[in-house]
Design an enzyme around this catalytic site. Structure first.
Site, PDB file in Angstrom:
ATOM      1  N   ASP A 221      39.707  36.103  -9.772  1.00 27.34           N
ATOM      2  CA  ASP A 221      38.685  36.008  -8.538  1.00 27.34           C
ATOM      3  C   ASP A 221      37.361  36.250  -8.764  1.00 27.34           C
ATOM      4  O   ASP A 221      36.668  35.746  -9.778  1.00 27.34           O
ATOM      5  CB  ASP A 221      39.250  36.726  -7.383  1.00 27.34           C
ATOM      6  CG  ASP A 221      38.725  36.302  -5.919  1.00 27.34           C
ATOM      7  OD1 ASP A 221      39.112  35.337  -5.384  1.00 27.34           O
ATOM      8  OD2 ASP A 221      37.783  36.870  -5.532  1.00 27.34           O
ATOM      9  N   TYR A 367      29.576  37.080  -1.540  1.00 32.11           N
ATOM     10  CA  TYR A 367      29.338  35.478  -1.206  1.00 32.11           C
ATOM     11  C   TYR A 367      28.037  34.880  -0.842  1.00 32.11           C
ATOM     12  O   TYR A 367      27.674  33.866  -1.422  1.00 32.11           O
ATOM     13  CB  TYR A 367      30.243  35.201   0.204  1.00 32.11           C
ATOM     14  CG  TYR A 367      31.856  35.434  -0.093  1.00 32.11           C
ATOM     15  CD1 TYR A 367      32.582  34.280  -0.526  1.00 32.11           C
ATOM     16  CD2 TYR A 367      32.320  36.502   0.048  1.00 32.11           C
ATOM     17  CE1 TYR A 367      33.915  34.600  -0.892  1.00 32.11           C
ATOM     18  CE2 TYR A 367      33.639  36.780  -0.452  1.00 32.11           C
ATOM     19  CZ  TYR A 367      34.367  35.677  -0.854  1.00 32.11           C
ATOM     20  OH  TYR A 367      35.754  35.916  -1.261  1.00 32.11           O
ATOM     21  N   HIS A 424      47.739  33.648  -6.178  1.00 36.30           N
ATOM     22  CA  HIS A 424      46.188  34.153  -6.391  1.00 36.30           C
ATOM     23  C   HIS A 424      46.334  35.483  -6.803  1.00 36.30           C
ATOM     24  O   HIS A 424      45.311  36.040  -7.412  1.00 36.30           O
ATOM     25  CB  HIS A 424      45.286  33.565  -5.227  1.00 36.30           C
ATOM     26  CG  HIS A 424      43.720  34.221  -5.447  1.00 36.30           C
ATOM     27  ND1 HIS A 424      43.050  33.532  -6.165  1.00 36.30           N
ATOM     28  CD2 HIS A 424      43.084  35.050  -4.803  1.00 36.30           C
ATOM     29  CE1 HIS A 424      41.913  34.078  -6.158  1.00 36.30           C
ATOM     30  NE2 HIS A 424      41.813  35.257  -5.518  1.00 36.30           N
TER      31      HIS A 424
END
Length: 484
Positions: A221, A367, A424
């Protein structure tokens, strides 16, 4: 003759002749990200750290869990399509408040040595496990990094495999599992602009602080993106890069993806084509599942107020992402399919790390600071890295990238491992599979080192003639740039 995907990759390489590679960004390895008044008194020692679940924190948490408002019922006939099913949340809140064994779990969380050290003004938290080995066995360092909404705990089940001595190899791995800056018990920056490129510098400096001038890396990730930047900035220090979520964002790979929507065989092998195409399915999934991404990339602090104040909100927000990240089709299940792959303890342990460290807000800012005009202007994914790379791609990962396409970023791609299962959160779901793949990668990286040259990735669905042509094109590209 070339296969279809070899022909397209050859075309992409030809097009790259006319696209100038961006320059390597200027890197300030001493850039300060902590409070300015502490710069003159920085403590560079490595300090032992112990996670604590103190009584007052537990009492406050239980009070919040026991006093949530009644939740709005889900729509009839829905699973978790509208978000984590509200009928499921009360049982999780009861478990967290009444059944979760706080003290037993904090002992489990502390079973490996943990430390903090100040890097560029930020206290960076990490687990460090140095195996004891017999004479003749070399200990090699491996830095492993998690993503969001995960934590360093993801790697606990990998550590016994990675640090074990084997008669089949002459080395054993020292594991450094760091908390990304801003995550868990690592400090977040006090000013904006602290994106993945800046994190890469901090964590490289961490490895230097630990005495490792050269080391191996694994990332998942966001950790994968940080490690990619690290391999770009410090190719002579990263001995090999393993990723369970390879990603690149560049105009050439975007062009190839679009072409593949019309001619899939030009881009991807038939047996994995359904992981990429039809493109409309992929884009639909991204739009449907990336609302959190857009929110956190624009106004992260707003949602983090709710997540920091409400453990019920934190649980629902994280569980929804873990569910769909494990298997996209679990959105149709009311329970999200979580307990098919993870224990209750694992899921709540992760929540506890965020709650006890009060790091939800600082973690969410990754982010906004990484999906920013400043970071995009660096175009780091368009800067090739000479670091040997190895990728593992799970069946239900967010996206799939063909090896030849990844070679645009990492020309020395050594191998691709393709799994027929897994999602994931692979470190939690299939820890032994992931750990063994990392070991295989380190074995190959070391073999290449001992040969004194880097492998050209000839087993990654390209034949030797094609590699030679690709190298020739890259040579002409260099000549072209020199003549500009």
């Amino acid at each position: 003759m070339f296969s279809n995907n070899e022909s397209l990759s050859l075309l992409i390489s030809f097009l790259s002749l006319f696209i100038q590679t961006p320059p390597l960004p200027e890197i300030n390895v001493n850039e300060w990200w902590g409070p300015r008044h502490l710069k003159s008194i920085q403590d560079t020692s490595i300090r032992p750290f112990v996670v604590e679940f103190n009584a007052s924190m537990i009492a406050d948490l239980r009070h919040r869990l026991r006093n949530t408002r009644q939740m709005t019922p889900p729509l009839e006939g829905t699973g978790s399509e509208y978000g984590f099913n509200t009928k499921e949340i009360p049982r999780w809140l009861r478990y967290w408040a009444e059944e979760y064994p706080y003290q037993d779990r904090v002992v489990e969380i502390n079973k490996y040595p943990q430390y903090k050290t100040n890097i560029q003004g930020l206290d960076v938290h990490f687990v460090r496990v140095i195996p004891k080995v017999p004479i003749g066995i070399e200990v090699v360092p491996l830095l492993v990094l998690h993503g969001w909404p995960s934590s360093y705990l993801d790697f606990y089940a990998l550590i016994p495999v990675l640090t074990s001595v084997s008669p089949h190899r002459d080395f054993v791995i020292e594991v450094i599992a760091a908390s990304l800056p801003g995550f868990a018990f690592s400090d977040g920056a006090v000013r904006p602009g602290f994106g993945v490129d800046k994190m890469a510098v901090v964590l490289r400096n961490l490895m230097h602080r630990l005495g490792h001038k050269k080391f191996y890396t694994h990332g998942a990730d966001w950790g994968s993106v940080v490690m990619s930047n690290m391999a770009t900035f410090f190719p002579n220090e990263v001995l090999g890069y393993h990723s369970s979520m390879p990603t690149i964002f560049s105009p050439l790979q975007a062009f190839a993806r679009i072409v593949g929507d019309y001619f899939p065989s030009l881009v991807v092998r038939p047996e994995v084509a359904d992981r990429m195409y039809p493109l409309s399915n992929f884009l639909s999934k991204i739009v449907r599942e990336s609302g959190y991404f857009h929110l956190q990339a624009t106004k992260p602090d707003t949602v983090d107020i709710a997540l920091t104040d409400s453990p019920a909100g934190l649980l629902a927000y994280f569980f929804e992402k873990i569910s769909v990240g494990t298997r996209e089709y679990y959105q149709h299940r009311a329970d999200g399919g979580l307990e098919l792959h993870y224990t209750k303890e694992q899921l709540v342990d992760n929540l506890m790390v965020y709650w006890a460290s009060d790091s939800v807000a600082t973690a969410g800012r990754i982010y906004a600071d990484s999906f920013s005009p400043r970071y995009f202007s660096l175009r780091t994914d368009s800067i090739p890295s000479s670091v040997p790379a190895w990728i593992l791609q799970a069946k239900y990962e967010i996206s799939y990238i063909p090896p030849w396409m990844y070679k645009l970023k990492f020309p020395n791609l050594v191998n691709e491992t393709v799994l027929d299962t897994g999602g994931h959160f692979l470190a939690l779901e299939l820890p032994v599979v992931l750990a063994e793949d990392i070991v295989r990668a380190v074995v190959e990286f070391r073999r290449l080192q001992h040969k004194g040259k880097k492998k050209e990735g000839r087993n990654c669905e390209v034949n030797s003639d094609f590699v030679d042509l690709l190298c020739l094109l890259q040579f002409y590209k260099v000549i072209n740039l020199l003549c500009i």
